[in-house]
Design a protein around this motif. Sequence first.
Motif, PDB file in Angstrom:
ATOM      1  N   LEU A  36      39.226  46.509  31.096  1.00 19.15           N
ATOM      2  CA  LEU A  36      39.297  46.000  32.746  1.00 19.15           C
ATOM      3  C   LEU A  36      39.341  44.394  32.553  1.00 19.15           C
ATOM      4  O   LEU A  36      38.800  43.723  32.010  1.00 19.15           O
ATOM      5  CB  LEU A  36      38.025  46.305  33.468  1.00 19.15           C
ATOM      6  CG  LEU A  36      37.942  47.740  33.888  1.00 19.15           C
ATOM      7  CD1 LEU A  36      36.420  48.020  34.645  1.00 19.15           C
ATOM      8  CD2 LEU A  36      38.878  48.087  34.945  1.00 19.15           C
ATOM      9  N   GLU A  37      40.455  43.871  33.334  1.00 23.39           N
ATOM     10  CA  GLU A  37      40.634  42.643  33.645  1.00 23.39           C
ATOM     11  C   GLU A  37      40.387  42.051  34.854  1.00 23.39           C
ATOM     12  O   GLU A  37      40.964  42.850  35.738  1.00 23.39           O
ATOM     13  CB  GLU A  37      42.008  42.134  33.045  1.00 23.39           C
ATOM     14  CG  GLU A  37      41.857  42.111  31.423  1.00 23.39           C
ATOM     15  CD  GLU A  37      43.305  41.644  31.016  1.00 23.39           C
ATOM     16  OE1 GLU A  37      44.049  41.034  31.666  1.00 23.39           O
ATOM     17  OE2 GLU A  37      43.777  42.037  29.878  1.00 23.39           O
ATOM     18  N   ALA A  38      39.856  41.122  35.384  1.00 24.11           N
ATOM     19  CA  ALA A  38      39.496  40.844  36.549  1.00 24.11           C
ATOM     20  C   ALA A  38      40.819  40.141  37.180  1.00 24.11           C
ATOM     21  O   ALA A  38      41.624  39.644  36.330  1.00 24.11           O
ATOM     22  CB  ALA A  38      38.452  39.643  36.631  1.00 24.11           C
ATOM     23  N   ALA A  39      41.040  40.386  38.271  1.00 20.41           N
ATOM     24  CA  ALA A  39      42.221  39.942  39.156  1.00 20.41           C
ATOM     25  C   ALA A  39      42.079  38.249  38.759  1.00 20.41           C
ATOM     26  O   ALA A  39      41.146  37.676  39.495  1.00 20.41           O
ATOM     27  CB  ALA A  39      41.943  40.323  40.683  1.00 20.41           C
TER      28      ALA A  39
END
Lengths: 183, 564
Positions: free
Chosen positions: A13-16
């Motif tokens: 998961l990568e943060a926006a």
Amino acid sequence: MVDTNEILSLDELEAAGNIHTGRKHVLSILVENKPGVLTRISGLFTRRGFNIDTLSVGPTDDERISRITLTLDGAVHPIDQVTKQLHKLVNVLKIKDLEPSETVARELALFKVSCDGQTRSEIRELAEVFRGKVVDVGRRSIIVEITGERSKIEAFERLVRPYGLVEMIRTGEVAIARGREET
Amino acid sequence: MRAVDALMECLKAEGVDVVFGYPGGANLPTYDAFVDAGIHHVLVRHEAGGGHAAEGYAKVTGKVGVSFGTSGPGATNLVTPIVDAMMDSVPVVFFTGQVRTDLLGTDGFQEADTIGITMPAVKHSFMITDPRELPRIIHEAFHIARTGRPGPVLIDLPMDLSKADIAYERVTDVHLPGYQPRTTGNAKQIKQAARALAAARRPIIYAGGGVVAAGAADELRDLVRTGKFPITCTLMGLGAYPAPDEQWVGMLGMHGTRAANYAMDEADLICAVGARFDDRITGKLSEFAPRAKFIHIDVDPAEISKNIPAHIPIVGDAKQILGKLVDEYRALETDAGRLDPWWQRIHTWQERHPLTYEPGDGHEIKPQSVIEAIYRVTGGDAIVCSDVGQHQMWAAQYYHFPEPRRWVNSGGLGTMGFGLPAAIGAQMGDPERTTVVVTGDGSIQMNIQELATIKQENLPIKVVVLNNGYLGMVRQWQELFWQERYSHVDMNTFGGEEASPDFVKLADAYGIRGVRLTEAASLEDDLRAAFEAEGPAFIDVRVTRDEKVYPMIAPGEPARNMVG
């Protein structure tokens, strides 16, 4: 047992990102033509600490709707947060963050420049190069109208400043999306 | 009919059964219409009291609260409740009177630019310029106040227009092209959130007031129990998950439990529902939950990634989204045992750092023990309306709310003087349930005039003042962070004499039974007697003067550095 094929790895998961885009943004905003709408928008910017670079308001082909075009700096402000907060205003109908390459943007500026008999013709020549118009000529000053993108207006300003720029007024940009699609 | 008579018809069509307000010059026509309207109007003693009462009513019932005030000072007195309702997302429609249209802009008597003054603090507002539009606008106002992220809506009604004759037809729908709150969450994102929860080894559910507002407590409980997740709630979310429960790790934030704050700090996945990562929750933002990924569920898209960037944002109604999230989670093959080490770690914190306080000397009354006594006396089943300060934090810590809409307080704005008037609305919204005001000797004096309203409406509200003679929370900060330089926090001694009023006599003057409690040994029995007697009661409890609220995240510190 946990079926690893079905389950998402948290590490993926990568943060926006891109909250600060680092570039100039032109927001084209359709609003209901009602009293106080501009105050609500400018008030929101003040309260949230957003700084507007330019702002222009005008009618559209539908008299119940106005268009506000505003520019702001995406290096300083989280554009995403600005547009989300604007969307919460009940009178705001539509917001478009115009892509620079897909947009035609124009601004109009009037320059009042000091002149004498000799420099007057020099300034007129500069105006011609910039496809500007001389709209008023006095004994000691001349007014030139320039239309174009911000960079063109700023370039003209740099050129005439040495002659003595008495005053300058700019409308702020208006912008429209290229192609058939509505802005 | 007159526009104001149409106004009454609109209120009835919206199902309004009680409103809170105060008459004046500019709203004389409205008050004339009340005479025949058949709507219960509660005459408060200050417009701010009316605004907070409407908030209390809305918080307890989930319906839209309604508050009336006149122009000028009537409207400016409503500013605090309006901002309060905005900060805590409370659905209230405020009606203010305005001077005649020919006086507008001339500084007429009792003229104030109400729309301008309140603009930054309302969800939306309407200035009536054509009386024929009033019915449609009222229904739009109610629709905006109650849907999406709820909030305050103001209608400013000039006096001459309010008397105008209009043809009233019942409005059946609203047309708001610029207002379309999203309700259903993105299905793909929900699926992704379920998979993230299933992958997490150290997950925690962090629920806020949005869960209460959305009526999503059942769905939340379902998710928490299905996944065996630890759950913490914000100050605004208390009651969204039943506090007496083994998966409940307590409130989080500045005065939350160590278990809740440490769990947030060490979590690998935080699922935020209807919460907004307020500074009282995060402490030092850059060191907040450094190992966590975030799922953020909220009906207001502007809350998502405002303070903390969300990895899985889901915009929509918490009730719908949580319902689907549980289904998606159940469809996955998960192993609840994967959370065992995490639960062991949490249990260790819980055992090592329970909420606790130093016992008194046997005579002095510890403020925390008052809340514990209220909890036992009311069987944990009361509506608790709190003011703002130390007593608010103790109430949040020691009253274990089993259900949503039982805890009524001013969280975002922190409005002293909120509790007493809010209790009026709360009691009217749920007449059968014991309603308690937990307040301090500072807060109570900010809206104490509402005792007269309680008397007039004959409401059996129990007011408990944790009286320490100090503005206790400010004093606590001066002691801990300002080198004990106490500045204007002592309410008690003035030239050696007591400066606060004799609350028992004051209550008596309002026709309300007052009692003073000073002895720890009989505290619970005395409280029980006061609560069991019929009608309202005012209970002045003299508590330990310099007690502090602990544990605490000091301002600007990360949660793991909690003190006390």
